[in-house]
Every structure is written in C-alpha cells, then in structure tokens.
Design a protein around this motif. Structure first.
Motif, PDB file in Angstrom:
ATOM      1  N   ASN A  21      42.098  39.026  44.558  1.00  0.00           N
ATOM      2  CA  ASN A  21      41.165  38.209  43.788  1.00  0.00           C
ATOM      3  C   ASN A  21      39.716  38.618  44.017  1.00  0.00           C
ATOM      4  O   ASN A  21      38.819  37.786  43.962  1.00  0.00           O
ATOM      5  N   GLY A  23      37.578  40.225  42.138  1.00  0.00           N
ATOM      6  CA  GLY A  23      36.700  39.993  40.999  1.00  0.00           C
ATOM      7  C   GLY A  23      36.341  38.540  40.820  1.00  0.00           C
ATOM      8  O   GLY A  23      35.276  38.203  40.331  1.00  0.00           O
ATOM      9  N   ILE A  24      37.209  37.660  41.206  1.00  0.00           N
ATOM     10  CA  ILE A  24      36.964  36.234  41.073  1.00  0.00           C
ATOM     11  C   ILE A  24      35.971  35.765  42.118  1.00  0.00           C
ATOM     12  O   ILE A  24      35.103  34.953  41.846  1.00  0.00           O
ATOM     13  N   ARG A  61      36.853  34.760  36.196  1.00  0.00           N
ATOM     14  CA  ARG A  61      36.443  36.107  36.598  1.00  0.00           C
ATOM     15  C   ARG A  61      34.932  36.209  36.610  1.00  0.00           C
ATOM     16  O   ARG A  61      34.239  35.346  36.091  1.00  0.00           O
TER      17      ARG A  61
END
Length: 71
Positions: A21, A23-24, A61
């Motif tokens: 995760n 990019g989140i 995102r």
C-alpha cells in the motif's frame, strides 16, 4: 541454518506487506465539509495538498502527481 532461512523469509514477507500500500500511504486525506458540493464530499491531502471529491469513502490513492481540474 534453518533459523537463518526463517529469518530471510520473514524479512521478505515484511517487505512485501510494507510495499503493498505504498501509494496509498503517501497521502493523508481529511474531509473538508465546507468545500463539499451536494452529494460529493471534498477531501484534502494534508501531506501533498491534493484535492479530491468522492461520493463514497475517502480517496484510495495518492493524487499528488495529477493536474488539478479547472486550471
């Protein structure tokens, strides 16, 4: 030797989970109720300054690299 192999496998698993995760986690979204438009809720990223409008839930995102609409 088996302890070393178990350690290497554990490090690989932790690295995979940490990157899943990535990019989140770059953006930290906060709801901006004053900027909401009807059913669309405005969210601001306190990390990069990106803005997003969503009808359900927070953005999932990072939007920092995308151009802002209306410019």
């Amino acid at each position: 030797m088996p302890l070393f192999i178990a350690f290497v496998i554990a490090v690989i698993v932790v690295a995979i989970v940490a990157r899943r995760n990535a990019g989140i986690r770059q953006c930290r979204w906060r709801e901006d109720r004053a900027g909401s438009k009807g059913a669309l809720v405005k969210y601001n990223c306190i990390n990069c300054g990106a803005e997003a409008f969503r009808s359900t839930g927070k953005p999932d995102r990072c939007l920092s690299g995308q151009p802002k609409s209306g410019l």
